[in-house]
Design a protein around this motif. Structure first.
Motif, PDB file in Angstrom:
ATOM      1  N   ILE A  32      20.326  35.837  57.301  1.00  0.00           N
ATOM      2  CA  ILE A  32      19.654  35.810  55.671  1.00  0.00           C
ATOM      3  C   ILE A  32      18.594  36.179  55.536  1.00  0.00           C
ATOM      4  O   ILE A  32      17.629  36.730  56.720  1.00  0.00           O
ATOM      5  N   GLY A  33      18.446  36.500  54.801  1.00  0.00           N
ATOM      6  CA  GLY A  33      16.875  36.990  54.108  1.00  0.00           C
ATOM      7  C   GLY A  33      16.190  35.789  53.948  1.00  0.00           C
ATOM      8  O   GLY A  33      16.720  34.661  53.399  1.00  0.00           O
ATOM      9  N   ARG A  34      14.779  36.032  53.528  1.00  0.00           N
ATOM     10  CA  ARG A  34      13.916  34.857  53.302  1.00  0.00           C
ATOM     11  C   ARG A  34      14.286  33.868  52.190  1.00  0.00           C
ATOM     12  O   ARG A  34      14.074  32.674  52.088  1.00  0.00           O
ATOM     13  N   ASN A  35      14.554  34.592  50.894  1.00  0.00           N
ATOM     14  CA  ASN A  35      14.639  33.937  49.930  1.00  0.00           C
ATOM     15  C   ASN A  35      16.146  33.139  49.882  1.00  0.00           C
ATOM     16  O   ASN A  35      16.618  32.373  48.721  1.00  0.00           O
ATOM     17  N   ASP A  36      16.948  33.306  50.771  1.00  0.00           N
ATOM     18  CA  ASP A  36      18.290  32.864  51.129  1.00  0.00           C
ATOM     19  C   ASP A  36      18.115  31.596  51.876  1.00  0.00           C
ATOM     20  O   ASP A  36      18.929  30.684  52.111  1.00  0.00           O
ATOM     21  N   ILE A  37      16.873  31.280  52.399  1.00  0.00           N
ATOM     22  CA  ILE A  37      16.757  29.832  53.211  1.00  0.00           C
ATOM     23  C   ILE A  37      16.951  28.787  52.505  1.00  0.00           C
ATOM     24  O   ILE A  37      16.309  28.858  51.222  1.00  0.00           O
ATOM     25  N   THR A  38      17.849  27.927  52.617  1.00  0.00           N
ATOM     26  CA  THR A  38      17.853  26.841  51.611  1.00  0.00           C
ATOM     27  C   THR A  38      18.505  25.422  52.458  1.00  0.00           C
ATOM     28  O   THR A  38      18.726  25.293  53.466  1.00  0.00           O
ATOM     29  N   SER A  64      20.493  20.720  47.013  1.00  0.00           N
ATOM     30  CA  SER A  64      20.479  22.249  47.522  1.00  0.00           C
ATOM     31  C   SER A  64      18.768  22.790  46.912  1.00  0.00           C
ATOM     32  O   SER A  64      18.527  22.625  45.793  1.00  0.00           O
ATOM     33  N   TRP A  65      18.132  23.197  47.984  1.00  0.00           N
ATOM     34  CA  TRP A  65      16.892  23.931  47.285  1.00  0.00           C
ATOM     35  C   TRP A  65      16.393  25.148  48.200  1.00  0.00           C
ATOM     36  O   TRP A  65      16.347  24.836  49.583  1.00  0.00           O
TER      37      TRP A  65
END
Length: 119
Positions: A32-38, A64-65
């Motif tokens: 995953i990319g950093r912005n995909d960390i959920t 979800s966040w």
């Protein structure tokens, strides 16, 4: 208690961040990319038991966040009722949808409460 964890990302390498207590973990996130960390909460589910189709899932939902892409927690929703039902089954389908609606309202209230903790 807030834990600090580190995930390897494909665009920023190791990223360390705080994991809120309601998060189930990140074992499901790979490559995953950093912005995909959920962060995800436990799932809320509803189902309907019909004569013609048996037990059918109606709802999956969770808080979800993605803290690097979103300002606040949101509610993820999967609602699905498909099929040709016997007329006698429609009462159960409606009850399942009403249950799903009530559970979504509680999930939304929880997401709003969690937003308050971020302030």
């Amino acid at each position: 208690m807030i834990r600090t964890i580190t995930l390897d990302t494909i665009d920023h390498g190791p990223v360390t961040f705080e994991e809120p207590p309601w998060c189930i973990g990140h074992h499901w996130q790979r490559d995953i990319g950093r912005n995909d960390i959920t962060h995800r909460s436990v799932r809320v589910k509803a189902a309907v038991d019909t004569e013609s189709h048996g037990l059918l899932p109606v709802l999956n939902g969770w808080v979800s966040w993605a803290p690097f892409a979103e300002l606040v927690p949101r509610v993820a929703v999967e609602v699905d009722v498909q099929g040709d039902f016997e007329a006698e089954d429609i009462t159960q389908v409606v009850q399942g949808l009403q249950l799903a609606g009530a559970r979504l309202e509680k999930l939304a209230a929880e997401a709003i409460r969690l937003r308050g903790e971020l302030s």
